[in-house]
Design a protein around this motif. Structure first.
Motif, PDB file in Angstrom:
ATOM      1  N   LYS A 128     -13.679 -11.775  40.770  1.00  0.00           N
ATOM      2  CA  LYS A 128     -14.025 -13.191  40.931  1.00  0.00           C
ATOM      3  C   LYS A 128     -13.362 -14.028  39.832  1.00  0.00           C
ATOM      4  N   GLU A 132     -16.441 -19.231  39.868  1.00  0.00           N
ATOM      5  CA  GLU A 132     -17.358 -18.711  40.874  1.00  0.00           C
ATOM      6  C   GLU A 132     -18.567 -18.005  40.275  1.00  0.00           C
ATOM      7  N   SER A 135     -22.368 -19.308  40.171  1.00  0.00           N
ATOM      8  CA  SER A 135     -23.065 -19.451  41.450  1.00  0.00           C
ATOM      9  C   SER A 135     -23.295 -18.122  42.158  1.00  0.00           C
TER      10      SER A 135
END
Length: 311
Positions: A128, A132, A135
């Motif tokens: 990731k 990101e 969240s």
């Protein structure tokens, strides 16, 4: 004397035979180093010098605090603080045996558990981007549980919950993220202000258009009413002049006196109602005669038109 010694031996044997297991715990019994059985909470008995309490295992929930670091796909350092909640799978004999004999002690089990969780989270975070991560708390927890549940089951444990309490970045990344949020908020505020201004201008234009339309409709209606009033006025004047002309004929007088009277009344009206405007009128006999002839010609034309209409 022998009786006393016998009583003492019996007391010692009874003392060594009694095992009291506290509530929330299970005792693992071995015979000559080999697993024999388990003892549940309460009063239990064992064979002295043969059966041995290898380990007392707590079946209550346990928690641990974790702190570790991971690196995202775009090479940003992420620091995690998490709380781990776990427990023994159940009180079945096979689960208790796994807990008692899979690891040499509790410290080694905790080390393996913590490293497994850290490795699972790091492998997830590595796929990731930093934007990101904040969240994806729930997704991280679900991924860890999915990867570790079957491993912990083999160790005799069950992962109840993993709470990620804090996710932080390097100071430079935090500052840049704050700038991004500030600029995003500024852009949103500008867009909202523009939309509000657009709505205000649109409503003002609509109001102005409605005002002009209403004003035009009112002016058109007023003009129509003025025209009707003027037409009715002329009609009444014509009727009055017709009646006056008949009266003049009955009195054997020239009907041109009516026009002369209207002429003089007009001059009087100009004089009374004038506001300083200059009006040039031909007051000579020739001018009056010319005007009278024009008025008589108009009267005669109107009479001819009415006669033609009747035919």
């Amino acid at each position: 004397m022998n009786a006393i010694i016998g009583i003492v031996i019996v007391i010692i044997v009874l003392y060594l035979s009694v095992v009291i297991v506290q509530q929330g715990n299970v005792a693992v019994i071995t015979v000559f180093g080999k697993y024999q059985r388990i003892m549940t909470p309460g009063l239990n008995f064992k064979i002295p010098f043969i059966e041995y309490v290898f380990r007392t295992i707590s079946i209550q929930n346990r928690s641990a605090e974790l702190q570790f670091q991971a690196i995202t796909n775009d090479q940003a350092n992420v620091y995690f603080k998490a709380m781990l909640l776990y427990t023994v799978t159940d009180q079945q004999e096979e689960s208790i045996k796994n807990v008692a004999f899979k690891f040499i002690d509790q410290a080694n089990f905790m080390q393996a558990l913590v490293r497994s969780i850290e490795g699972s989270i790091r492998s997830f975070v590595a796929t990731k981007r930093q934007a990101e991560i904040l969240s994806l708390r729930t997704e991280i927890v679900l991924d860890v549980k999915e990867n570790l549940d079957h491993i912990l089951l083999g160790w005799g444990y069950h992962l109840i919950d993993l709470q990620i309490n804090d996710i932080t970045f390097d100071e430079e990344i935090i500052r840049s993220m704050a700038k991004v949020v500030a600029s995003s908020n500024s852009r949103a505020a500008a867009e909202n202000e523009g939309q509000a201004l657009l709505i205000t201008k649109t409503k003002a234009a609509e109001a102005e258009g409605n005002y002009i339309r209403i004003q035009a409709e009112a002016e058109r209606e007023a003009s129509r009413l003025r025209g009707q009033g003027l037409a009715q006025f002329r009609e009444e004047v014509a009727k009055g002049m017709a009646v006056a002309a008949k009266e003049m004929e009955k009195a054997n007088l020239d009907s041109s006196l009516i026009l002369f009277s209207l002429w003089t009344e007009s001059l009087k009206h100009f004089a009374e109602e004038g506001k300083g405007n200059v009006i040039f009128l031909d007051g000579s006999v020739e001018g009056m005669d010319r005007t009278m002839k024009q008025m008589m010609a108009m009267h005669q034309r109107d009479a001819n038109e009415k006669l033609s209409a009747k035919k």
